[in-house]
Design a protein around this motif. Structure first.
Motif, short mmCIF file in Angstrom:
data_model
loop_
_atom_site.label_atom_id
_atom_site.label_comp_id
_atom_site.label_asym_id
_atom_site.label_seq_id
_atom_site.Cartn_x
_atom_site.Cartn_y
_atom_site.Cartn_z
N GLY A 4 0.60 -1.04 0.13
CA GLY A 4 0.13 0.14 -0.04
C GLY A 4 0.89 1.31 -0.06
O GLY A 4 0.31 2.39 -0.36
N ALA A 5 2.15 1.13 0.31
CA ALA A 5 2.97 2.45 0.41
C ALA A 5 3.79 2.83 -0.67
O ALA A 5 4.62 3.64 -0.70
CB ALA A 5 3.89 2.42 1.76
N LEU A 6 3.70 1.75 -1.82
CA LEU A 6 4.37 2.09 -2.76
C LEU A 6 3.66 2.41 -3.83
O LEU A 6 2.39 1.94 -4.19
CB LEU A 6 5.36 0.77 -3.23
CG LEU A 6 6.46 0.35 -2.32
CD1 LEU A 6 7.27 -0.64 -2.80
CD2 LEU A 6 7.73 1.61 -2.58
N ALA B 238 9.49 4.10 0.34
CA ALA B 238 9.73 2.84 0.61
C ALA B 238 10.88 3.05 1.71
O ALA B 238 11.03 1.99 2.50
CB ALA B 238 10.47 2.36 -0.76
N ASP B 239 11.89 3.97 1.84
CA ASP B 239 12.85 4.26 2.53
C ASP B 239 12.10 4.53 4.06
O ASP B 239 12.70 3.87 5.05
CB ASP B 239 13.78 5.10 2.29
CG ASP B 239 14.63 4.75 1.23
OD1 ASP B 239 14.85 3.64 0.89
OD2 ASP B 239 14.94 5.56 0.31
N ALA B 240 11.15 5.43 4.10
CA ALA B 240 10.64 5.81 5.39
C ALA B 240 9.76 4.72 5.95
O ALA B 240 9.67 4.37 7.06
CB ALA B 240 9.47 6.78 4.84
N LEU C 145 8.61 12.59 5.79
CA LEU C 145 7.57 11.36 5.75
C LEU C 145 7.74 10.83 6.98
O LEU C 145 6.83 10.21 7.45
CB LEU C 145 7.80 10.59 4.58
CG LEU C 145 7.53 10.77 3.11
CD1 LEU C 145 7.82 9.83 2.08
CD2 LEU C 145 5.83 10.96 3.11
N ILE C 146 9.10 10.60 7.23
CA ILE C 146 9.32 9.67 8.45
C ILE C 146 8.75 10.54 9.91
O ILE C 146 8.05 10.16 10.70
CB ILE C 146 10.91 9.48 8.78
CG1 ILE C 146 11.14 8.43 7.85
CG2 ILE C 146 11.26 8.92 10.08
CD1 ILE C 146 12.88 8.25 7.60
N ARG C 147 8.79 11.68 9.97
CA ARG C 147 8.68 12.60 10.86
C ARG C 147 6.90 12.55 11.13
O ARG C 147 6.34 12.37 12.24
CB ARG C 147 8.95 13.91 10.80
CG ARG C 147 8.56 15.03 11.85
CD ARG C 147 9.10 16.28 11.59
NE ARG C 147 8.75 16.98 10.01
CZ ARG C 147 7.62 17.38 9.83
NH1 ARG C 147 6.65 17.52 10.70
NH2 ARG C 147 7.57 18.02 8.63
N VAL C 148 6.26 12.68 9.94
CA VAL C 148 4.85 12.72 10.08
C VAL C 148 4.33 11.37 10.36
O VAL C 148 3.34 11.09 11.17
CB VAL C 148 4.30 13.33 8.72
CG1 VAL C 148 2.66 13.22 8.91
CG2 VAL C 148 4.68 14.77 8.48
#
Length: 201
Positions: free
Chosen positions: A133-135, A155-157, A191-194
């Protein structure tokens, strides 16, 4: 690492192309789908790349779209899927078809690719169904938020959140939600922060 090549199509073969960038020819291994999109010899083209290094080999893989490169990276994380099998899957199926097959647990569709047996196809869909779902690729069936992330930041996040202990499904949903909130140009850090706030909340 070489992330992208922009130059002239110099030569092609059954599963490779040579891209001339300012007089330097880069040999890139490609899926049949990417080769069909590069155009004619001598024309300008752009390929997104992934560099794979092993004990006795170094090869550059090229993709017409960043989404295809993201899926290649994800597929080759599965045990038993090397670069050759990864390209075979992306030659037989579009990224949307791969995503749908993984999200729905449809191993038979993955097994259509050359060199992919039922056992390996089953392993692929089992390991990737929570990440589908995230790609990019058309949205996972049943996903709360379906987005098309830019490049490999999403993908990295997802990987970063998994490394922090979040389950793959939770990480994928959180990053997808963050992508929807921040837009396609969001950086991996944003992206990682949120996504962390979403996953923790």
């Amino acid at each position: 690492m070489i992330a992208k090549l922009k130059g002239l199509l110099d030569e092609t073969g059954s599963d490779w192309a040579v891209i001339d960038v300012s007089g330097v020819g880069y040999l890139v291994h490609c899926s049949a789908r990417t080769l069909s999109q590069l155009g004619e010899k001598g024309e300008a083209c752009t390929v997104y790349t992934d560099l794979q290094v092993s004990e006795n080999d170094m090869r550059l893989l090229g993709f017409a779209e960043a989404a295809e490169r993201d899926w290649f990276r994800l597929l080759t994380q599965v045990q038993g899927v090397g670069s050759k099998v990864g390209l075979a899957i992306l030659s037989a199926l579009s990224t949307g078809e791969v995503q749908q097959a993984c999200s729905q647990g449809d191993a038979a569709t993955i097994a259509r690719a050359q060199g992919v047996g039922p056992k390996l196809a089953g392993r692929i869909v089992n390991e990737l169904k929570d990440k589908a779902g995230a790609l990019p690729g058309g949205g996972a069936a049943g996903a709360a938020v379906a987005v098309t992330p830019a490049g490999g930041a999403s993908a990295d996040a997802v990987s970063a959140l998994e490394n922090l202990g979040f389950k793959p499904a939770v990480a994928a949903r959180a990053v997808a939600a963050a992508q929807g909130e921040l837009g396609e140009g969001a950086s991996e850090g944003d992206l990682i922060r949120v996504a962390l706030k979403r996953a923790a909340g």
